[in-house]
Write a protein that holds these residues in place. Structure first.
Motif, PDB file in Angstrom:
ATOM      1  N   PRO A  25      -0.360  10.148   3.398  1.00 32.42           N
ATOM      2  CA  PRO A  25       0.461  11.206   4.006  1.00 32.42           C
ATOM      3  C   PRO A  25       1.766  11.406   3.242  1.00 32.42           C
ATOM      4  CG  PRO A  25       0.689   9.171   5.232  1.00 32.42           C
ATOM      5  CD  PRO A  25      -0.368   8.919   4.195  1.00 32.42           C
ATOM      6  N   ASP A  26       2.303  12.625   3.322  1.00 29.99           N
ATOM      7  CA  ASP A  26       3.599  12.890   2.698  1.00 29.99           C
ATOM      8  C   ASP A  26       4.723  12.567   3.681  1.00 29.99           C
ATOM      9  OD1 ASP A  26       3.599  14.955   4.527  1.00 29.99           O
ATOM     10  OD2 ASP A  26       3.162  16.513   3.038  1.00 29.99           O
ATOM     11  N   ASP A  27       5.942  12.763   3.222  1.00 31.10           N
ATOM     12  CA  ASP A  27       7.098  12.398   4.029  1.00 31.10           C
ATOM     13  C   ASP A  27       7.159  13.210   5.321  1.00 31.10           C
ATOM     14  OD1 ASP A  27       9.805  10.974   4.165  1.00 31.10           O
ATOM     15  OD2 ASP A  27      10.398  13.075   4.372  1.00 31.10           O
ATOM     16  N   ALA A  28       6.879  14.506   5.235  1.00 31.17           N
ATOM     17  CA  ALA A  28       6.975  15.366   6.415  1.00 31.17           C
ATOM     18  C   ALA A  28       6.004  14.924   7.509  1.00 31.17           C
ATOM     19  CB  ALA A  28       6.698  16.817   6.020  1.00 31.17           C
TER      20      ALA A  28
ATOM     21  N   SER B 174      -5.611  17.846   5.788  1.00 26.83           N
ATOM     22  CA  SER B 174      -6.426  16.998   4.920  1.00 26.83           C
ATOM     23  C   SER B 174      -5.932  15.557   4.901  1.00 26.83           C
ATOM     24  CB  SER B 174      -6.427  17.552   3.491  1.00 26.83           C
ATOM     25  OG  SER B 174      -5.118  17.512   2.937  1.00 26.83           O
ATOM     26  N   MET B 175      -4.675  15.343   5.232  1.00 27.29           N
ATOM     27  CA  MET B 175      -4.129  13.988   5.267  1.00 27.29           C
ATOM     28  C   MET B 175      -4.392  13.301   6.596  1.00 27.29           C
ATOM     29  SD  MET B 175      -0.513  14.400   3.177  1.00 27.29           S
ATOM     30  CE  MET B 175       0.046  15.844   4.100  1.00 27.29           C
ATOM     31  N   VAL B 176      -4.670  14.077   7.641  1.00 31.18           N
ATOM     32  CA  VAL B 176      -5.006  13.518   8.958  1.00 31.18           C
ATOM     33  C   VAL B 176      -6.531  13.400   9.034  1.00 31.18           C
ATOM     34  CG1 VAL B 176      -4.897  13.812  11.443  1.00 31.18           C
ATOM     35  CG2 VAL B 176      -2.967  14.543  10.019  1.00 31.18           C
TER      36      VAL B 176
ATOM     37  N   GLN C 198       6.292   9.462  13.094  1.00 26.14           N
ATOM     38  CA  GLN C 198       7.385   8.617  13.589  1.00 26.14           C
ATOM     39  C   GLN C 198       7.944   9.149  14.903  1.00 26.14           C
ATOM     40  OE1 GLN C 198      10.747   8.455  10.944  1.00 26.14           O
ATOM     41  NE2 GLN C 198      11.878   6.995  12.205  1.00 26.14           N
ATOM     42  N   SER C 199       8.083  10.449  14.965  1.00 24.92           N
ATOM     43  CA  SER C 199       8.630  11.068  16.172  1.00 24.92           C
ATOM     44  C   SER C 199       7.665  10.943  17.357  1.00 24.92           C
ATOM     45  CB  SER C 199       8.944  12.538  15.904  1.00 24.92           C
ATOM     46  OG  SER C 199       9.368  13.190  17.069  1.00 24.92           O
ATOM     47  N   GLU C 200       6.380  11.158  17.115  1.00 28.77           N
ATOM     48  CA  GLU C 200       5.399  11.134  18.194  1.00 28.77           C
ATOM     49  C   GLU C 200       5.190   9.720  18.750  1.00 28.77           C
ATOM     50  OE1 GLU C 200       3.802  13.665  19.725  1.00 28.77           O
ATOM     51  OE2 GLU C 200       5.053  15.028  18.552  1.00 28.77           O
TER      52      GLU C 200
ATOM     53  N   LEU D 148       5.298   5.005   3.532  1.00 27.54           N
ATOM     54  CA  LEU D 148       5.377   6.190   2.673  1.00 27.54           C
ATOM     55  C   LEU D 148       5.268   5.813   1.206  1.00 27.54           C
ATOM     56  CD1 LEU D 148       5.892   9.232   2.228  1.00 27.54           C
ATOM     57  CD2 LEU D 148       8.353   8.713   2.284  1.00 27.54           C
ATOM     58  N   HIS D 149       6.000   4.786   0.810  1.00 31.37           N
ATOM     59  CA  HIS D 149       6.078   4.442  -0.612  1.00 31.37           C
ATOM     60  C   HIS D 149       4.985   3.483  -1.058  1.00 31.37           C
ATOM     61  CE1 HIS D 149       9.863   6.533  -0.903  1.00 31.37           C
ATOM     62  NE2 HIS D 149      10.375   5.814   0.077  1.00 31.37           N
TER      63      HIS D 149
END
Length: 326
Positions: A45-48, A5-7, A54-56, A68-69
């Protein structure tokens, strides 16, 4: 399901055309394909999820923390080959401006948009870009322009609405009485104007920096588009400044009108006080217990004194009337 739902969208494009949706786990592989870029849209989006992003995409940790904040001022920052842009979005709800944020991570082959708070969905913007494959073929730089233009275009009707609100309030301001409620609404309007201006004005500097320092994202053929956004920002800022100046002037004029009105009241009171001073002096004089006083034994003394007092009051009244003191 929560992460889904966040994407909002995760789509790959090549040569201006849509290749297809891209799962989060496959983004890093798709980015390796020549002539392909990914447009990822996220909402709060949440932190996870942001850590996965970030990784991708290989994003910088500090920029990810800002995204995030939220609660960031509009700005543009550079982290290696990635540009991080923060925009304040705005919507007018019941004559009050509600602000949100959009964070953009832009690289040579990707753009990630992160929305927070009050913000219109970018679905219509994505569809518009997809209908112009020639422009979309210019890569993430064009998408960045489209987002900037979309956000700025939503400032204009808000500024126009605030101008209409001011014109309605202006009718209540130009009178000879102090309207505390109207003054309070004007101060609230001024606060909203300043807040909107602080959201709009930095976009000018963002566009300027993109044109001057980021040739990899904004090639020569795209600079005119960003200058067009700059021009829109300048017009909106000029309108907000004009409204703010008129608003300040309206408050000052209202206070001046009230002060002049109070001065007129004081003048009238002073004029009537001067008129009343004549009988006060005369009758207080005759109220004293003198044994020897002129006209005390004269039969016509009382009516004569009253007539003289009235005559004096009338003469003074006429003089004060001509001087517009009463």
């Amino acid at each position: 399901m929560q992460q889904t739902s966040m994407v909002i969208n995760s789509v790959a494009y090549r040569d201006g055309g849509k290749v297809g949706d891209v799962p989060m786990a496959d983004i890093s592989e798709v980015l390796k394909e020549a002539g392909t870029f990914v447009w990822l849209g996220l909402y709060e989006p949440d932190d996870a999820l942001l850590r996965d992003v970030q990784s991708e995409f290989g994003l910088h940790e500090l920029a990810v923390e800002d995204a995030l904040h939220a609660h960031q001022r509009p700005k543009i920052e550079t982290y290696g080959d990635t540009v991080f842009v923060v925009l304040n979005t705005a919507q007018l709800v019941d004559e009050h401006i509600v602000f949100g944020e959009t964070h953009l991570f832009v690289g040579s082959n990707f753009i990630v948009s992160v929305r927070h708070g009050a913000s219109t969905t970018y679905a219509s913007l994505r569809e518009k870009c997809e209908r112009t494959p020639q422009q979309l073929g210019r890569g993430p730089g064009y998408v960045l322009y489209a987002v900037l233009d979309f956000v700025v275009d939503h400032y204009q009707p808000i500024a126009n609405q605030l101008e209409d609100v001011f014109q309605d309030l202006e009718k209540d301001i130009f009178n000879d009485r102090f309207d505390r409620a109207a003054i309070g609404r004007l101060y609230q309007l001024k606060s909203q104007l300043l807040r909107l201006r602080s959201a709009v004005l930095p976009v000018q500097e963002i566009c300027s920096q993109l044109i001057r320092f980021h040739d990899n994202l904004v090639p020569k053929e795209l600079r005119a588009y960003f200058r067009d956004v700059e021009d829109h920002v300048n017009r909106i800022v000029a309108l907000l400044d004009a409204i703010s100046e008129m608003l300040t002037t309206a408050i000052q004029v209202n206070l001046a009108i009230v002060t002049v009105g109070q001065g007129e009241v004081v003048k009238r009171l002073a004029g009537w006080g001067a008129i009343l001073a004549i009988p006060t002096v005369v009758f207080s004089l005759y109220g004293m217990n003198f044994e020897v006083m002129p006209e005390l034994k004269w039969h016509y003394a009382y009516p004569t004194v009253v007539a003289a007092t009235i005559a004096g009051c009338c003469v003074l009244y006429r003089r004060l009337r001509r001087a517009e003191w009463i």
